[in-house]
Design a protein around this motif. Structure first.
Motif, PDB file in Angstrom:
ATOM      1  N   ASN A 635       0.965  -1.919   0.128  1.00 53.66           N
ATOM      2  CA  ASN A 635      -0.226   0.238   0.176  1.00 53.66           C
ATOM      3  C   ASN A 635       0.819   1.190  -0.131  1.00 53.66           C
ATOM      4  O   ASN A 635       2.232   1.233   0.382  1.00 53.66           O
ATOM      5  N   PHE A 636       0.462   2.548   0.404  1.00 48.09           N
ATOM      6  CA  PHE A 636       1.038   3.672  -0.093  1.00 48.09           C
ATOM      7  C   PHE A 636       0.783   4.161   0.855  1.00 48.09           C
ATOM      8  O   PHE A 636      -1.021   4.355   1.306  1.00 48.09           O
ATOM      9  N   TYR A 637       1.690   5.444   1.591  1.00 48.18           N
ATOM     10  CA  TYR A 637       1.707   5.822   2.540  1.00 48.18           C
ATOM     11  C   TYR A 637       2.948   7.434   2.162  1.00 48.18           C
ATOM     12  O   TYR A 637       3.440   7.094   1.629  1.00 48.18           O
ATOM     13  N   TRP A 638       2.303   8.136   3.202  1.00 45.87           N
ATOM     14  CA  TRP A 638       3.262   9.392   3.724  1.00 45.87           C
ATOM     15  C   TRP A 638       3.380   9.926   4.900  1.00 45.87           C
ATOM     16  O   TRP A 638       2.558   9.646   5.566  1.00 45.87           O
ATOM     17  N   TYR A 639       4.555   9.915   5.039  1.00 45.95           N
ATOM     18  CA  TYR A 639       5.141  10.912   6.416  1.00 45.95           C
ATOM     19  C   TYR A 639       5.212  12.314   6.132  1.00 45.95           C
ATOM     20  O   TYR A 639       4.710  13.108   5.236  1.00 45.95           O
ATOM     21  N   ASN A 640       3.986  12.951   7.135  1.00 48.71           N
ATOM     22  CA  ASN A 640       4.282  14.530   6.926  1.00 48.71           C
ATOM     23  C   ASN A 640       5.630  15.135   7.694  1.00 48.71           C
ATOM     24  O   ASN A 640       6.401  14.590   8.818  1.00 48.71           O
ATOM     25  N   ALA A 641       6.009  15.827   6.887  1.00 50.03           N
ATOM     26  CA  ALA A 641       7.472  16.490   6.801  1.00 50.03           C
ATOM     27  C   ALA A 641       7.636  17.346   7.826  1.00 50.03           C
ATOM     28  O   ALA A 641       6.255  18.393   7.747  1.00 50.03           O
TER      29      ALA A 641
END
Length: 954
Positions: A635-641
Motif C-alpha cells: 500500500n501507499f503511505y505518506w509521512y508528514n514532513a
C-alpha cells in the motif's frame, strides 16, 4: 587490523595498467582482448616519477615535530545554486558570488610568485573549460607548475560524484573522462594519487572499492555521522584502512581513508578569502593592530588540539572552501606569513612545523609512519550532522530527474556501443553528424553530488535535464546512422521518449510500421513492449517472419490523465520481443481491420499473485517453480514532513534531510478500486488509491518478476503539509530487523534496524535514521524466502518493521532544510503546474536465498541497461537486415559487458566485470574463451577488467 596504508604507493591496477594492444581484425567482437589503462596512454609498470612532481615534490618535514600540512584548495560545485555555466563564468552573482575562471586565473598567477606554494584542483569539468581558453604560453606555464608538483590534481573525475544516488557504471564513465583528459594533457604528472570527496553526504563502500581498483593510494572526505566522528576522535581512529569489498581478495579493494578535521573548511579564525570575515595577519609592529602574536598563539592552540585526535605527528588543514581563491593573493599572502611566523617560534622551543602541502604529501608521511590502522568494512550511511538531522531525504529527492539520469545512462551505453559497431559512418552518416561526447559530458556532470542527488535549485535541475536532452539529440543522429548502416535501410528513424505514459505519434497514427529493439547486454533478453495505438487488432511478425502473439488493451485512466494532452491513443498494443546480445531485432506491425479471435489466456509460468477481494490489495505472492508462497500486502503511505515547529528540534524536511514529524505514516487509502485485465500476454490489476496515487500490478506470462507501476502526484499541499510518499510491502518473512541494499548497483550490504557496525548508535530519528540508499535493489529474507525489489532509479528506503520493506517514491516539501540550497523541494512544471507527477516501476521477485541472485541481478541489469526501441514508418525494403548481433558468442551468466566505447580513431575500450559476489557463487574463477588461438581472461567475483582493442573494419 592492518599494518600498512597501501598495497604499494603509485601502484598499477585495472585502470592504470596495460598489456600490448595488437591489431584486432574482425569487425564483430570475438571478445578477448588485451588489458589496458583507462588513461589515454597506458603504462606497462609502475611509472618512474619525474624528479619534481608527485611524491618527490613534497616539502621536507621535521622529525620529532608536529608537522602541519596546509592544503590550499577550492571546492567548486559543478552546479548547485547556479548552473555549471553560471559558476564557470561568474554569472548570476546575485545568487552566489562565484566565478571559477577567475579562481584558476588567480591561482596560477600566485603560484608563479613563490615556488613553495601549492594548490590542489579537483573538478576536471571546470578545468577543461578553462584550459581550452588559454594561450599556448599559459598552457606551457601551467604544465610547468604541474611538472613541478606546485599545482596538483586530486580525484580527477569530471566532477566529485555523489555516492548515494549514483550507479557505478556512470561513476566509472565520469572518472574515465576526467582522468583521460588529465593524462592526455599533462602525462604522468597529471595523475591524481588521492581520491578527494570532501562534500558528498555520506560515503558508499562501492566508491571506495572503485577508487582502490583505479589505483588511488588514499581517500579523504569531510562528512560522516556526528556520533561516529565523536567516537573516532576519542579513539584517534579518524584514519583507517577501508576494506571495501567482501569478494575481492585483499588488498584489491583496500584503501587508506582519512577524515578531514574541519570538513573541508579552514580552522576557525583562519579564513582569508574575499568572502571571509577573519582579520588578515597584520605584521608591521609600527602600525596599529599588530596581531602576529595572537595569530600564532591561536594557531598553535588549534594545531595541538587537532593533534590530540589524530594518530601521528602529522596533521592536515584544508585552507579554502566553496569557490574560494578568486583573489588568491589574499590567501597566499596570509599563508606565507602564517608559515613564517609560526615556524619562527621553533627558535623559542616550539615543536610545530608548518608547511605548504597536498593530500598526497600528507598521505606519504602517514605511510612512512608505518603504523597499524583500524579496519573499516561497512559504509558511511546514513549521515547525520546532529541528533535530528539525517541526510536521507536526498536519496529520493527529485525522483523524475533521478529516473531521467538513469535512462540517460542506459542510452549513453547504447550510443557508445553503436558508435563502435557503426564505425566512422556512425559519426557522419546519412542522417548527419552525430556524436556521443555531448551525452558523455552531460552524464558526467549529472553525477555531481548536487545533481542526481536532487539537492540543487530548481533552475539548476532544469539545466541538468536540458543538457541530458541535448546529449540525447546528438546520440539519436549517431544511432540512426549506425542502425541504417547495419540494416541497410535508409528509412528515417523515429524516437518515442514518452512510451512510459503511452505517447508515440507514429504508432498512434500509422497502419504499418516496424519496431527495432536494440539490446545493449551481452546476453539475449526478452522484453515486454507497450505501444500507444488507436486500432483494435494488429498482426506482428518477428525478424524471421514468424507471427508474434499480441494483445490490445485500453489505456488506463491514470495514463490518460498523466499525459496532459500530449497523446491521444485510446489503446495499448502489447507483445513480447526477443533481442540478441549487443544487437537488434526488428518487428513488423500492421493494423488489421478485423482482428483474429484472442487466443486463450495461459496461466503465468513462474509466479502467482492473489488479491484481497474486499480491499483490492495484494495479498500473496507465490513462486511456482520452487513452491514458495509468502503473505504479501502493499500500500501507499505518506509521512508528514516536519516544519521545524517541534519541541525536540527545529529541523525541517528538505532537499537533503528527511525528518517526518511522526513515526507512523498516514495511509492514503485502506482500499483500492480495481480493474482487471487478462490475456495471453499479461495479467493486470489496475488500482486507484486516490486522485493522486494509482498503480498497475502486472504479471507477464513468462516473467519471473511482478511489476508494480506506480504513479504519484500531484502531491496535495492544500493542507499546508509537506508529504513524503512511500510504497510499503508487508510480508510474512521473518526478517529479524535486517534488510539488504546494493551499493551503487554492485555489492550488497546488510542493514540492521537501529544499528551501526562500528559504534553504539543512540537512535533519535526512528524512521529517517533507518533509511538507506537503494540504487537498484533491496531485499528482506529469512531461512527459506527472499523478497527482492528492483528499482528503476535510486531511491531511499528502510525496513522499519520485521517483514516490511518501504521505499520512498516522491517528496513535496514546503520548507528549506537550511543546508544551503535556499528553497523548498516543491517541484512543478509547465505541464504539471499543480505539482510534479512521477511514474516508476518496482519489480518483485521471490526466491530461495541461495539462488536469489540468479533472478535479481539479471533483473536489475535489464532495468539499468534496457533495450532501446526505435521505429520506422511504412513497410521495410525486402533487403533490410532485420537482425544483428555484435557478439559471436553469448557471455557466461556471471560476466557483464560493462563498457564498449570508441577510445580513439582505431581503438576501442572494453570493460568486463564479474557481476556476482563471492557469496553468491560456488566457483571463484570464471574463464572466457577456450579456443587456443584466443587470449583467456579470468574474472574473480566482483572484479572489473579494462581492455583496449585495436579494431579495423572488414
Amino acid at each position: 587490523m592492518i599494518g600498512k596504508i597501501h598495497k604499494q604507493m603509485s601502484h598499477d591496477s585495472w585502470l592504470f595498467s596495460k598489456m600490448a594492444t595488437p591489431e584486432y581484425t574482425p569487425f564483430v567482437f570475438l571478445l578477448l582482448l588485451f588489458q589496458s589503462s583507462v588513461w589515454g596512454v597506458p603504462v606497462c609498470q609502475t611509472p618512474q616519477e619525474s624528479p619534481t612532481c608527485g611524491y618527490k615534490s613534497c616539502h621536507a618535514t621535521k622529525p620529532g615535530m608536529l608537522n602541519v600540512h596546509l592544503v590550499p584548495h577550492t571546492h567548486d560545485d559543478v552546479g548547485w545554486l547556479k548552473t555549471v555555466d553560471q559558476y564557470f563564468y561568474g554569472d548570476r552573482n546575485d545568487i552566489q558570488h562565484a566565478g571559477v575562471q577567475y579562481i584558476l586565473d588567480s591561482v596560477v598567477d600566485q603560484l608563479l610568485k613563490n615556488p613553495d606554494r601549492r594548490f590542489i584542483y579537483v573538478e576536471t569539468a571546470f578545468f577543461y573549460r578553462w584550459w581550452k581558453q588559454q594561450t599556448d604560453d599559459m598552457q606551457n606555464t601551467v604544465k610547468q607548475l604541474v611538472n613541478e608538483g606546485r599545482l596538483e590534481f586530486v580525484n580527477g573525475g569530471w566532477c566529485m560524484s555523489d555516492e548515494a544516488t549514483t550507479h557505478y557504471s556512470a561513476v566509472i564513465d565520469q572518472m574515465t573522462m576526467g582522468l583521460r583528459f588529465l593524462n592526455d594533457t599533462f602525462g604522468h604528472c597529471g595523475r591524481p594519487r588521492v581520491a578527494w570527496h570532501i562534500d558528498p553526504f555520506g560515503h558508499a563502500r562501492e566508491h571506495a572499492s572503485m577508487f582502490a581498483q583505479m589505483g588511488y593510494d588514499g581517500f579523504f572526505f569531510g562528512r560522516l555521522d556526528y556520533q561516529d566522528r565523536n567516537r573516532r576522535m576519542v579513539a584517534r581512529e579518524q584514519e583507517m584502512l577501508w576494506r571495501a569489498s567482501e569478494s575481492l581478495t585483499p588488498p584489491m579493494a583496500d584503501l587508506f581513508t582519512g577524515i578531514l578535521p574541519n570538513g573541508y573548511n579552514p580552522p576557525e579564525g583562519f579564513c582569508w578569502d574575499q568572502s571571509c570575515d577573519d582579520p588578515p595577519i597584520r605584521d608591521d609592529p609600527d602600525l596599529e593592530d599588530y596581531n602576529v602574536d595572537d595569530v600564532v598563539t591561536r594557531f598553535l592552540h588549534i594545531a595541538h588540539g587537532q593533534a590530540l585526535v589524530y594518530k601521528t605527528n602529522h596533521i592536515i588543514m584544508t585552507m579554502g572552501s566553496d569557490f574560494q581563491y578568486e583573489n588568491a593573493n589574499l590567501w597566499y599572502k596570509n599563508l606565507d606569513k602564517l608559515i613564517r611566523y609560526v615556524n619562527q617560534m621553533q627558535s623559542n622551543g616550539s615543536e610545530v612545523n608548518v608547511l605548504y602541502s597536498t593530500p598526497s604529501c600528507y598521505l606519504q608521511e602517514l605511510h612512512r609512519a608505518n603504523l597499524t590502522w583500524p579496519l573499516k568494512g561497512d559504509d558511511f550511511f546514513p549521515y547525520a550532522d546532529s541528533a535530528h538531522d539525517f541526510w536521507t531525504g536526498y536519496f529520493t529527492s527529485r525522483p523524475a530527474l533521478k529516473r531521467y539520469e538513469r535512462i540517460s545512462n542506459s542510452y549513453l551505453q547504447t550510443c557508445k556501443q553503436l558508435e563502435v559497431l557503426g564505425g566512422p559512418i556512425s559519426r557522419k552518416g546519412p542522417f548527419g553528424a552525430g556524436d556521443s561526447e555531448t551525452l558523455k559530458k552531460a552524464m558526467a556532470v549529472a553525477q555531481h553530488h548536487d545533481a542526481v542527488s536532487g539537492t540543487e535549485k530548481q533552475h539548476v535541475a532544469n539545466d541538468y535535464a536540458r543538457k541530458l536532452a541535448n546529449g540525447w539529440a546528438h546520440c539519436q543522429v549517431l544511432v540512426s546512422n549506425t542502425l541504417s548502416s547495419l540494416s541497410g535501410s535508409s528509412a528515417p528513424r523515429v524516437y518515442c521518449e514518452h512510451l512510459n505514459i503511452s505517447v508515440c505519434p507514429l504508432t498512434e497514427t500509422s497502419k504499418k510500421f516496424s519496431v527495432n529493439v536494440y539490446n545493449p547486454l551481452a546476453r539475449p533478453v526478452s522484453w515486454p513492449v507497450r505501444l500507444p495505438v488507436n486500432g483494435t487488432a494488429y498482426s506482428i511478425s518477428d525478424a524471421k517472419g514468424k507471427a508474434v502473439d499480441s494483445q490490445v488493451v485500453p489505456v488506463s485512466q491514470a495514463t490518460a490523465a498523466v499525459r496532459q494532452g500530449r497523446g491521444y491513443a485510446v489503446n495499448e498494443l502489447l507483445f513480447q520481443v526477443q533481442a540478441p546480445p549487443l544487437g537488434y531485432s526488428t518487428y513488423s506491425v500492421s493494423l488489421l481491420q478485423n482482428g483474429p479471435p484472442s487466443p486463450p489466456s495461459p496461466l503465468p509460468r513462474f509466479l502467482r499473485v492473489t488479491f484481497d477481494p474486499e480491499t483490492g490489495l495484494l495479498s500473496s505472492l507465490s513462486n511456482l517453480e520452487t513452491q514458495q508462497t509468502v503473505k504479501l500486502s502493499q500500500n501507499f503511505y505518506w509521512y508528514n514532513a516536519s516544519d521545524g515547529n517541534n519541541s525536540e528540534s527545529i529541523q525541517m524536511s528538505g532537499a537533503y534531510i528527511f525528518r517526518p514529524n511522526t513515526s507512523t505514516p498516514f495511509i492514503i487509502s485502506k482500499t483500492a478500486k480495481i480493474e482487471t485485465l487478462q490475456n495471453s500476454v499479461v495479467q493486470e490489476v489496475r488500482q486507484w488509491f486516490s486522485p493522486w496515487v494509482s498503480q498497475v500490478v502486472r504479471l507477464y506470462t513468462d516473467s519471473r518478476a511482478l511489476e508494480l507501476e506506480w504513479t504519484v502526484g500531484p502531491v496535495p499541499i492544500g493542507d499546508d503539509l509537506g508529504k513524503e510518499v512511500i510504497s510499503r510491502l508487508d510480508s510474512s518473512i521473518n526478517s529479524s530487523g535486517v534488510f539488504y541494499t546494493d551499493s551503487n548497483g554492485r555489492e550488497v550490504l546488510q542493514r540492521r534496524k537501529d544499528y551501526r557496525p562500528t559504534w553504539n548508535l543512540r537512535q533519535s530519528e526512528p524512521i529517517a535514521g533507518n533509511y538507506y540508499p537503494i540504487n537498484s535493489r533491496a531485499y528482506i529474507k529469512d531461512d527459506k524466502d527472499q523478497l527482492t525489489v528492483v528499482t528503476d532509479r535510486s531511491q531511499g528506503g528502510g525496513s522499519i518493521q520485521d517483514g516490511s520493506l518501504e521505499i520512498m517514491l516522491h517528496r513535496r516539501l514546503l520548507y528549506d532544510d537550511v543546508r544551503g540550497v535556499g528553497e523548498p523541494l516543491n517541484e512543478t512544471s509547465d505541464i504539471y503546474p499543480e505539482g510534479l507527477v512521477v511514474r516508476g516501476r518496482h519489480l518483485l521477485s521471490l526466491s530461495p536465498p541461495a539462488t536469489a541472485a540468479d533472478t535479481h541481478r539479471p533483473l536489475a541489469q535489464e532495468v539499468v541497461l534496457q533495450p532501446l526501441i526505435t521505429f520506422t514508418d511504412g513497410e521495410l525494403h525486402p533487403s533490410t537486415r532485420l537482425e544483428f548481433s555484435g557478439l559471436q558468442a553469448v557471455l557466461p551468466p556471471a560476466v557483464h559487458l560493462l563498457t564498449v566505447s570508441q577510445w580513439d580513431q582505431d581503438t576501442v575500450l572494453l570493460r568486463l566485470e564479474h557481476q556476482y559476489q563471492a557469496s553468491e557463487i560456488t566457483h571463484t574463477l570464471l574463464s572466457l574463451g577456450g579456443d587456443p588461438s584466443v587470449w583467456e581472461v579470468n574474472l574473480k567475483p566482483m572484479e572489473i577488467r579494462t581492455f583496449l582493442l585495436r579494431v579495423r573494419q572488414r
